[in-house]
Scaffold this motif. Structure first.
Motif, mmCIF file in Angstrom:
data_model
loop_
_atom_site.group_PDB
_atom_site.id
_atom_site.type_symbol
_atom_site.label_atom_id
_atom_site.label_comp_id
_atom_site.label_asym_id
_atom_site.label_seq_id
_atom_site.Cartn_x
_atom_site.Cartn_y
_atom_site.Cartn_z
ATOM 1 N N GLY A 130 0.669 -1.197 -0.049
ATOM 2 C CA GLY A 130 -0.014 -0.060 -0.038
ATOM 3 C C GLY A 130 1.028 1.367 -0.041
ATOM 4 O O GLY A 130 1.911 1.100 -0.237
ATOM 5 N N MET A 167 2.554 -6.141 2.874
ATOM 6 C CA MET A 167 1.885 -7.371 3.144
ATOM 7 C C MET A 167 2.691 -8.335 2.442
ATOM 8 O O MET A 167 3.102 -8.318 1.073
ATOM 9 C CB MET A 167 0.330 -7.480 2.588
ATOM 10 C CG MET A 167 -0.329 -6.145 3.036
ATOM 11 S SD MET A 167 -0.395 -6.153 5.093
ATOM 12 C CE MET A 167 -1.639 -7.750 5.291
ATOM 13 N N GLN A 190 -5.098 -1.532 8.452
ATOM 14 C CA GLN A 190 -4.932 -2.101 7.233
ATOM 15 C C GLN A 190 -3.822 -3.373 7.290
ATOM 16 O O GLN A 190 -4.015 -4.129 6.506
ATOM 17 C CB GLN A 190 -4.394 -1.273 6.124
ATOM 18 C CG GLN A 190 -3.049 -0.560 6.350
ATOM 19 C CD GLN A 190 -3.327 0.869 7.273
ATOM 20 O OE1 GLN A 190 -4.093 0.996 7.777
ATOM 21 N NE2 GLN A 190 -2.575 1.994 6.741
ATOM 22 N N CYS A 201 -3.328 -4.473 -2.179
ATOM 23 C CA CYS A 201 -3.268 -3.416 -1.257
ATOM 24 C C CYS A 201 -3.750 -2.218 -1.976
ATOM 25 O O CYS A 201 -3.330 -1.920 -3.029
ATOM 26 C CB CYS A 201 -1.888 -3.098 -0.705
ATOM 27 S SG CYS A 201 -1.212 -4.392 0.312
ATOM 28 N N HIS A 220 -5.919 0.224 2.635
ATOM 29 C CA HIS A 220 -6.667 -0.937 2.966
ATOM 30 C C HIS A 220 -5.838 -2.188 2.331
ATOM 31 O O HIS A 220 -5.024 -2.208 1.302
ATOM 32 C CB HIS A 220 -8.139 -0.725 2.471
ATOM 33 C CG HIS A 220 -8.393 -0.692 0.850
ATOM 34 N ND1 HIS A 220 -8.098 0.325 0.081
ATOM 35 C CD2 HIS A 220 -8.820 -1.863 0.222
ATOM 36 C CE1 HIS A 220 -8.424 0.070 -1.143
ATOM 37 N NE2 HIS A 220 -8.727 -1.119 -1.082
ATOM 38 N N THR A 221 -6.477 -3.419 2.620
ATOM 39 C CA THR A 221 -5.925 -4.689 2.088
ATOM 40 C C THR A 221 -6.876 -5.765 1.924
ATOM 41 O O THR A 221 -7.827 -5.942 2.732
ATOM 42 C CB THR A 221 -4.698 -5.311 3.173
ATOM 43 O OG1 THR A 221 -3.728 -4.548 3.500
ATOM 44 C CG2 THR A 221 -4.244 -6.584 2.751
#
Length: 517
Positions: free
Chosen positions: A248, A253, A271, A296, A300-301
């Motif tokens: 993101g 992630m 997130q 992402c 947010h994910t």
């Protein structure tokens, strides 16, 4: 990289659904109203989606491109700077992958060159100047395997695993050891790279051994190195067994090989999916498992599950989580959607597969309208890369009749490329010999062959195996003999699967390949 406030879902039938911010029409639904639950987009036949800040690009299955949304810098590539709420065709073809930055779009072409369009104030298009473009122009680079974009920087994964970089570099995100912006791609200080993911001003590298390196802005700990100090040369992250990375704006992630997820960086809106809003400088375990893919947005994910369902967490003021409201979430929520094939910006690695034909008398290649023998012995990787074919589609049907008893032999720089799925039992795969043995059923992953479905040829190196194919994703099967051209023009369906049955303990499948035209 996504710095957007919306989510795009590629469905299993090639259509699209979308949710979230839509102020510039970037959802492609013909208006500018935000959506808190996934809605259908008026497009089909999509292969990959890439999202910029407020614009969306669609790579079609035939290699053409369409775009929609914010266009103030010409990032849609349609020759003007007018925003679009209805999807527009871009004058470009033979595209393999697309990537979007803040207001730029990069197109990886089938031949490994790159075209670029949009905002270029920091040289991020890689064309040697800072002039914006409203129609795609060639970047000064070739031999590219994958393109990734940050807000205003662009990273190129080369065929040999090295990396080139261009654009904004105030935080060292190019990985070249300084903070000087670049208008022409230069080599980063790294090699042995498998995948690149970019955040707003940071860059993450998935290495060929599934470890991770990181560079660039680190004010929220998004590099995962245990501090908040920015880096100008890639440094190792204390993590291994990583399958995919998604970034993101300021969070990262990691999808692990076992289907679990780890997360690091900015967590203002939850997130990271760890149940709170505390920033993290070291990768933390996320309370989710059996994940297939991650993507992402800005804050947010999204998690794609193996059954085609989706889960989401983080910032949600525009409804981008797709859960029917606008409440931020720090615990992972189920999205009311199913039959999802992939999330946006998933198809990021373009793997070169080279093919030779093994026939009586040696290994052959179709060149200048004739079969040419290149080696009497087993070819090396160099033989494949220098003499191998990228496709079998240009070999005429009658040419196959000139061969005696042949197999199609493929080479790739990625071991994952040539693996099939063992449906029963998994133990049939022999790691030491790289083949399948014993009572088992092996199936390929489903492939959409809608672009020219007339003939199919299946080849294999095997002992005592039985072969079948399906054009409706495994619902109906047709038994076939290998090394024969099969007329499939009259059979309904375009979702191809190949099945190999190993009927007894001595049956062995050493290699399986297929092509269609």
């Amino acid at each position: 990289m996504s710095i957007n406030y919306y989510s795009m879902f590629l469905m299993q039938d090639g259509t699209i659904k979308a949710a979230g911010h839509n102020g510039y029409g970037q959802l492609g639904i013909g208006n500018t109203s935000k959506q808190t639950s996934p809605v259908s987009v008026n497009i089909s036949g999509v292969k990959q989606i890439a999202c910029g800040y407020q614009h969306t690009m669609f790579l079609m299955q035939d290699g053409t491109v369409k775009g929609v949304g914010y266009n103030s810098s010409g990032q849609l590539g349609i020759g003007n700077t007018t925003n679009q709420s209805t999807i527009q065709a871009v004058d470009i073809s033979e595209v393999k992958q697309i990537a979007c930055g803040h207001e730029q779009t990069m197109f990886l072409m089938q031949d490994g060159t790159v075209k670029a369009v949009g905002y270029n104030g920091y040289g991020q298009l890689g064309i040697g100047n800072i002039t914006q473009q409203t129609t795609p122009v060639y970047a000064n680079i070739s031999g590219v395997k994958q393109v990734a974009c940050g807000s205003n920087h662009t990273m190129f994964l080369m065929q040999d695993g090295t990396v080139k970089a261009v654009g904004y570099n105030a935080n060292g995100q190019l990985g070249i050891g300084n903070t000087t912006q670049q208008t022409t791609p230069v080599y980063a200080n790294i090699s042995g790279v498998k995948q690149i993911a970019c955040g707003g001003s940071h860059t993450m590298f998935l290495m060929q051994d599934n470890t991770v390196k990181a560079v660039g802005y680190n004010g929220s700990g998004q590099l995962g190195i245990g501090n908040t100090t920015q880096q100008t040369i890639p440094v190792s992250v204390s993590i291994s067994g990583v399958k995919q990375i998604a970034c993101g704006y300021q969070h990262t992630m990691f999808l692990m090989e076992d289907g679990t997820v780890k997360a690091v960086g900015n967590n203002s809106y939850g997130q990271l999916g760890i149940g709170n809003t505390n920033y993290q400088t070291i990768p933390q375990n996320v309370n989710i498992s059996e994940v297939k893919q991650i993507a992402c947005g800005r804050y947010h994910t999204i998690f794609l599950m193996p059954d085609g369902t989706v889960k989401a967490v983080g910032y949600n003021i525009y409804g981008q989580l797709g859960i029917g409201d606008t409440t931020n979430q720090s615990t992972i929520q189920a999205v009311d959607i199913s039959s999802v094939e992939s999330l946006w910006e998933f198809e990021i690695v373009s793997i070169i597969i080279k093919i030779l034909i093994k026939d009586t008398g040696g290994y052959k290649v179709w060149k200048e309208n004739a079969w040419m023998t290149i080696d009497e012995d087993m070819p090396s990787a160099d033989h494949f890369m220098s003499d191998g074919m990228l496709s079998l589609s240009d070999i005429p049907r009658e040419a196959w009749n000139q061969l005696e008893e042949f197999t199609i032999v493929a080479y790739s720089d990625s071991e994952d490329t040539l693996k099939a799925i063992v449906t029963s039992p998994a133990s049939a795969y022999q790691e030491s010999t790289k083949d399948y043995k014993g009572n088992a059923v092996v199936e390929t992953e489903t492939e959409n062959i809608s672009l020219g479905k007339s003939s199919l040829i299946i080849s294999a190196e095997h002992e005592n195996c039985l072969f079948a194919y399906s054009l409706n994703d495994g619902k109906t099967w047709y038994n076939v003999s290998i090394n024969k051209m099969i007329d499939i023009s009259k059979i309904e369906g375009t979702l191809l699967k190949i099945r190999v049955t190993l009927p007894n303990e001595t049956a062995t499948l050493k290699a399986l390949s297929y092509a269609w035209a």
